[in-house]
Scaffold this active site. Sequence first.
Site, PDB file in Angstrom:
ATOM      1  N   THR A  39       0.828  -1.212   0.000  1.00 10.10           N
ATOM      2  CA  THR A  39       0.000   0.000   0.000  1.00 10.10           C
ATOM      3  C   THR A  39       0.856   1.252   0.000  1.00 10.10           C
ATOM      4  O   THR A  39       0.451   2.284  -0.538  1.00 10.10           O
ATOM      5  CB  THR A  39      -0.924  -0.030   1.239  1.00 10.10           C
ATOM      6  OG1 THR A  39      -1.776  -1.152   1.100  1.00 10.10           O
ATOM      7  CG2 THR A  39      -1.777   1.212   1.355  1.00 10.10           C
ATOM      8  N   TYR A  52      -8.280   0.889  -3.466  1.00 16.75           N
ATOM      9  CA  TYR A  52      -7.053   1.295  -4.138  1.00 16.75           C
ATOM     10  C   TYR A  52      -6.359   0.037  -4.642  1.00 16.75           C
ATOM     11  O   TYR A  52      -6.758  -1.080  -4.308  1.00 16.75           O
ATOM     12  CB  TYR A  52      -6.125   2.031  -3.147  1.00 16.75           C
ATOM     13  CG  TYR A  52      -5.608   1.121  -2.068  1.00 16.75           C
ATOM     14  CD1 TYR A  52      -6.394   0.820  -0.953  1.00 16.75           C
ATOM     15  CD2 TYR A  52      -4.371   0.486  -2.187  1.00 16.75           C
ATOM     16  CE1 TYR A  52      -5.954  -0.076   0.022  1.00 16.75           C
ATOM     17  CE2 TYR A  52      -3.925  -0.398  -1.215  1.00 16.75           C
ATOM     18  CZ  TYR A  52      -4.714  -0.670  -0.120  1.00 16.75           C
ATOM     19  OH  TYR A  52      -4.272  -1.552   0.828  1.00 16.75           O
ATOM     20  N   THR A 118       1.710  -4.273   4.278  1.00 20.35           N
ATOM     21  CA  THR A 118       1.606  -4.564   5.715  1.00 20.35           C
ATOM     22  C   THR A 118       1.028  -5.955   5.995  1.00 20.35           C
ATOM     23  O   THR A 118       1.236  -6.492   7.078  1.00 20.35           O
ATOM     24  CB  THR A 118       0.736  -3.502   6.427  1.00 20.35           C
ATOM     25  OG1 THR A 118      -0.563  -3.505   5.846  1.00 20.35           O
ATOM     26  CG2 THR A 118       1.353  -2.126   6.328  1.00 20.35           C
ATOM     27  N   ASP A 119       0.306  -6.541   5.019  1.00 15.00           N
ATOM     28  CA  ASP A 119      -0.379  -7.817   5.278  1.00 15.00           C
ATOM     29  C   ASP A 119       0.578  -8.919   5.731  1.00 15.00           C
ATOM     30  O   ASP A 119       0.278  -9.679   6.648  1.00 15.00           O
ATOM     31  CB  ASP A 119      -1.115  -8.311   4.019  1.00 15.00           C
ATOM     32  CG  ASP A 119      -2.350  -7.476   3.694  1.00 15.00           C
ATOM     33  OD1 ASP A 119      -2.690  -6.575   4.479  1.00 15.00           O
ATOM     34  OD2 ASP A 119      -2.973  -7.734   2.649  1.00 15.00           O
ATOM     35  N   LYS A 191       0.466  -7.572  12.720  1.00 11.76           N
ATOM     36  CA  LYS A 191      -0.570  -6.654  12.251  1.00 11.76           C
ATOM     37  C   LYS A 191      -1.838  -7.001  13.020  1.00 11.76           C
ATOM     38  O   LYS A 191      -2.316  -8.129  12.970  1.00 11.76           O
ATOM     39  CB  LYS A 191      -0.772  -6.832  10.738  1.00 11.76           C
ATOM     40  CG  LYS A 191      -1.780  -5.858  10.165  1.00 11.76           C
ATOM     41  CD  LYS A 191      -1.862  -5.923   8.639  1.00 11.76           C
ATOM     42  CE  LYS A 191      -2.838  -4.876   8.136  1.00 11.76           C
ATOM     43  NZ  LYS A 191      -2.920  -4.812   6.670  1.00 11.76           N
ATOM     44  N   GLU A 313      -2.584 -29.270  27.954  1.00 11.44           N
ATOM     45  CA  GLU A 313      -3.769 -30.086  28.280  1.00 11.44           C
ATOM     46  C   GLU A 313      -3.555 -31.553  27.919  1.00 11.44           C
ATOM     47  O   GLU A 313      -4.411 -32.391  28.150  1.00 11.44           O
ATOM     48  CB  GLU A 313      -5.009 -29.524  27.570  1.00 11.44           C
ATOM     49  CG  GLU A 313      -5.421 -28.173  28.141  1.00 11.44           C
ATOM     50  CD  GLU A 313      -6.835 -27.758  27.783  1.00 11.44           C
ATOM     51  OE1 GLU A 313      -7.728 -28.614  27.724  1.00 11.44           O
ATOM     52  OE2 GLU A 313      -7.033 -26.551  27.537  1.00 11.44           O
TER      53      GLU A 313
HETATM   54  N1  ASP Z   1      -2.706  -5.566   0.923  1.00 12.88           N
HETATM   55  C1  ASP Z   1      -1.694  -4.562   1.184  1.00 12.88           C
HETATM   56  C2  ASP Z   1      -0.353  -5.265   1.187  1.00 12.88           C
HETATM   57  O1  ASP Z   1      -0.043  -5.949   2.108  1.00 12.88           O
HETATM   58  C3  ASP Z   1      -1.976  -3.890   2.484  1.00 12.88           C
HETATM   59  C4  ASP Z   1      -0.940  -2.886   2.927  1.00 12.88           C
HETATM   60  O2  ASP Z   1       0.162  -2.769   2.435  1.00 12.88           O
HETATM   61  O3  ASP Z   1      -1.251  -2.146   3.907  1.00 12.88           O
HETATM   62  O4  ASP Z   1       0.365  -5.115   0.248  1.00 12.88           O
END
Ligand code: ASP
Length: 356
Positions: A39, A52, A118-119, A191, A313
Amino acid sequence: MRKNKIILLLFFIVFGSIQLAFSQNKKLPNVKILATGGTIAGSASSATSSSYSAGQVGIQTMINAVQGIKELANVSGEQVSNVGSQDMSIEIWLNLANRINELLASDDVDGIVVTHGTDTQEETAYFLSLVVKSDKPVVTTGSMRSSTSISAEGPLNLYNAVAIAASKEAIGKGVLVTLNDEIHSPRDVSKMNTTNVGSFSAPIKGIMGGVFYGRLGFFREPTTKFGNTSEFSTKGLTTLPRVDIIYAYADMASDLIDIHVKAGAKGIVIAGVGNGNMTEDTLKAIKKSYEERGVIVVRSRRVATGWVLRDNEFKDDDYHTIASHDLNPAKSRILLMLALSKGKKLSEIQELFYTY
Ligand code: ASP
């Protein structure tokens, strides 16, 4: 006419050399930015659109968007891939790790920044932390808002990442993750929110440090092995053994284990309920798949945070299972893939989850 051309050529040569001398400030550290997409490199049709496309903008455009970045370091960029990190692959990981090791072996590079979606950023950062062989800083960053968004936070995150990669304080700390003014250890960070700019946090061990418009400080050291002391490396690897993740739930069907083994999994991570639990039938299927096919199973958790304890357990030895300790399923998968790539035995793998 010819004379004019020669004068013009001489002008460009002299002017060009002066510019180069200024742009390569010898006193500044040299930081290489390796872009993979995400992103942070995404764009939308309007500044207020929530939809986007990730991985659209090239590295040079991203660098140009960060005011003051050239005062922190001599920065240069390289495009490794341009994908949304949901499409991050083992192939890109291996290329990226090899390129980072190659660059850091050179006296001309003082630190590396990796821009990333971020994923799966926590996965890439954790993988790199186990296979990068250098004390020089490697910092991953990304953003939750695309580059064309109103209040896009990518440029400041990139500015901070370069400041960390150029700093003396980050030397010897392994791969670091920075977003939203925080510095995290890849093993500890996850995340935690699908949309919020403060999405990254380390719920068990907390943040490692902070960075505020390039000024930074560390509060603690990493708590597990990484980098030069890690026994893992990408040397000679062209892929990694297949390890799948299965999400556990009430009344979970045990034939899921057979389905994954038949598909070629050499290891399985269970995102278990509670403290890494699953149905009794699933445990029996796991025991059988190890005894008949040598498939190694790690018990992690579907719960967002907390330790998965050995012999909690039931006795793990009774089913030949490994407890993931504090590693979440995605990172347990990475450690298990690397362990299997080195031919590690069941008896050796539990210790790796405490060590790395
Ligand atoms: N789907 C995007 C990615 O991981 C989300 C992001 O970058 O925030 O490339």
